[in-house]
Design an enzyme around this catalytic site. Structure first.
Site, PDB file in Angstrom:
ATOM      1  CG  LEU A 133      -1.861  -1.169   1.364  1.00 40.57           C
ATOM      2  CD1 LEU A 133      -2.557  -1.124   2.723  1.00 40.57           C
ATOM      3  CD2 LEU A 133      -2.876  -1.147   0.236  1.00 40.57           C
ATOM      4  N   GLY A 134       2.025   1.131   0.615  1.00 45.38           N
ATOM      5  CA  GLY A 134       2.923   2.273   0.664  1.00 45.38           C
ATOM      6  C   GLY A 134       4.190   1.942   1.410  1.00 45.38           C
ATOM      7  CD  GLU A 149       3.705   3.934   4.356  1.00 46.44           C
ATOM      8  OE1 GLU A 149       4.843   4.020   4.835  1.00 46.44           O
ATOM      9  OE2 GLU A 149       3.046   2.869   4.357  1.00 46.44           O
ATOM     10  CG  HIS A 156       6.635   4.739   8.757  1.00 41.77           C
ATOM     11  ND1 HIS A 156       6.794   4.175   9.997  1.00 41.77           N
ATOM     12  CD2 HIS A 156       5.836   3.883   8.072  1.00 41.77           C
ATOM     13  CE1 HIS A 156       6.131   3.031  10.053  1.00 41.77           C
ATOM     14  NE2 HIS A 156       5.527   2.832   8.898  1.00 41.77           N
ATOM     15  CG  HIS A 190       4.953  -0.350  11.990  1.00 38.61           C
ATOM     16  ND1 HIS A 190       5.838  -1.085  11.243  1.00 38.61           N
ATOM     17  CD2 HIS A 190       4.208   0.369  11.116  1.00 38.61           C
ATOM     18  CE1 HIS A 190       5.639  -0.811   9.955  1.00 38.61           C
ATOM     19  NE2 HIS A 190       4.651   0.065   9.857  1.00 38.61           N
ATOM     20  CG  ASP A 238       5.793   2.899  20.163  1.00 39.74           C
ATOM     21  OD1 ASP A 238       6.225   3.091  21.325  1.00 39.74           O
ATOM     22  OD2 ASP A 238       4.616   3.198  19.832  1.00 39.74           O
ATOM     23  CB  VAL A 295       5.640   6.684  21.326  1.00 37.10           C
ATOM     24  CG1 VAL A 295       4.448   7.505  21.769  1.00 37.10           C
ATOM     25  CG2 VAL A 295       6.275   7.305  20.087  1.00 37.10           C
ATOM     26  CB  THR A 306       1.892   4.033  21.702  1.00 37.07           C
ATOM     27  OG1 THR A 306       3.312   3.926  21.850  1.00 37.07           O
ATOM     28  CG2 THR A 306       1.561   5.275  20.904  1.00 37.07           C
ATOM     29  CG  ASP A 356      -7.465   3.584   4.990  1.00 36.52           C
ATOM     30  OD1 ASP A 356      -6.469   2.947   5.386  1.00 36.52           O
ATOM     31  OD2 ASP A 356      -7.433   4.344   3.999  1.00 36.52           O
TER      32      ASP A 356
HETATM   33  N1  ARG Z   1       3.217  -0.145   4.720  1.00 36.73           N
HETATM   34  C1  ARG Z   1       1.910  -0.685   4.944  1.00 36.73           C
HETATM   35  C2  ARG Z   1       1.609  -1.674   3.838  1.00 36.73           C
HETATM   36  O1  ARG Z   1       2.034  -1.505   2.706  1.00 36.73           O
HETATM   37  C3  ARG Z   1       0.876   0.406   4.964  1.00 36.73           C
HETATM   38  C4  ARG Z   1      -0.253   0.130   5.879  1.00 36.73           C
HETATM   39  C5  ARG Z   1      -1.310   1.207   5.753  1.00 36.73           C
HETATM   40  N2  ARG Z   1      -2.548   0.836   6.425  1.00 36.73           N
HETATM   41  C6  ARG Z   1      -3.720   1.361   6.130  1.00 36.73           C
HETATM   42  N3  ARG Z   1      -4.781   1.041   6.825  1.00 36.73           N
HETATM   43  N4  ARG Z   1      -3.853   2.185   5.145  1.00 36.73           N
HETATM   44  O2  ARG Z   1       0.918  -2.662   4.060  1.00 36.73           O
HETATM   45 ZN    ZN Z   2       4.328   1.251   8.289  1.00 38.57          ZN
HETATM   46 CA    CA Z   3       4.859   2.630  23.324  1.00 34.87          CA
END
Ligand code: ARG
Ligand code: ZN
Ligand code: CA
Length: 245
Positions: free
Chosen positions: A116-117, A157, A160, A166, A177, A179, A182, A215
């Site tokens: 996804l990214g 993203e 990041h 994460h 993480d 933080v 969290t 999402d």
């Molecule tokens: N790097 C993650 C992937 O490619 C992105 C996750 C994004 N999650 C979302 N709910 N949009 O899987």
């Molecule tokens: Zn990620």
């Molecule tokens: Ca934490």
């Protein structure tokens, strides 16, 4: 640094068919999501369970579209090896990464799996600085996967890009993480996790943008994540300082 930080954005679109050539409206829909999610103005933040309500953070960051570069390519899918960031490799070169957040929009895969990214953390080479987003999880309109149609891939993203890890620290219980507010987590959560989801002796913050939930089921950064992200701009050592200089 006090107050809202302005982040100009360059969108680099690489397409091999019309649906990947995301429209100006699809790009605008992504910028609109960022301006909600990074200003605690996303309507779904009200879904935050009372346990975490006091921990919701406001990034106070404003994203402004500064330019769009488009390039037709006969490459249908790009590897997650940064080749899309170099015109010499068929991609589009980065634009002034000390002043602009660069986003590349193209199909991506890693070891045969569609992504996804992906993002580059602060402190890495400027030539490859920025985030890469799949056109099918970019913005809120256009040809999108239903689980990823709220523009949160870019929110995640860019998290990041601001140094956020994460929520599970990419390891089992006990891996940090960096933080504090969290909760410790053991692994990514997918889909739309029920509340409460428990692990590592506590209730997980599955609705955090830095988990892997769908999402519609991620809608908050924590205050600790805000402190960590904003430090990148405000500290004299901050790797994103050039954006506010
Ligand atoms: N790097 C993650 C992937 O490619 C992105 C996750 C994004 N999650 C979302 N709910 N949009 O899987
Ligand atoms: Zn990620
Ligand atoms: Ca934490």
């Amino acid at each position: 640094y006090q107050g809202t930080i302005t982040i100009p954005v360059i969108v680099n679109v690489l397409y091999s068919n019309p649906s990947e050539n995301v429209s100006d409206a699809q790009i605008a829909s992504q910028i609109a999501v960022l301006n909600q999610d990074f200003n605690r103005r996303n309507p779904d933040v009200t879904l935050t369970p009372s346990l975490f309500k006091g921990r919701v953070g406001d990034m106070q960051m404003n994203f402004v579209l500064a330019g769009v570069n488009r390039k037709a390519s006969n490459q249908a899918v790009w590897q997650a090896d940064d080749s899309m960031k170099f015109s010499a490799l068929g991609g589009i070169d980065v634009t002034q990464p000390d002043k602009y957040l660069n986003m590349w929009v193209c199909r991506i895969e890693d070891s045969g799996y569609e992504l996804l990214g992906y993002a580059q953390f602060p402190g890495f080479p400027p030539e490859t600085d920025g985030v890469v987003i799949n056109p099918r999880s970019f913005g809120t309109i256009g040809q999108l996967y239903p689980e990823y149609n709220k523009g949160r891939t870019a929110t995640h993203e860019i998290g990041h890009w601001l140094s956020l890890q994460h929520i599970w620290g990419d390891g089992p219980c006990g891996v940090d993480d960096y933080v504090r507010d969290t909760p410790d987590s053991d692994s990514p959560n997918f889909g739309c996790p029920a509340y409460p989801t428990k692990a590592c002796g506590g209730t997980l913050m599955t609705m955090n943008f830095m988990d892997y939930s769908d999402d519609p089921c991620m809608y908050m950064f924590s205050r600790g994540q805000v402190t960590r992200s904003r430090w990148m701009f405000s500290s004299p050592y901050g790797p994103r300082q050039s954006f506010v200089a």
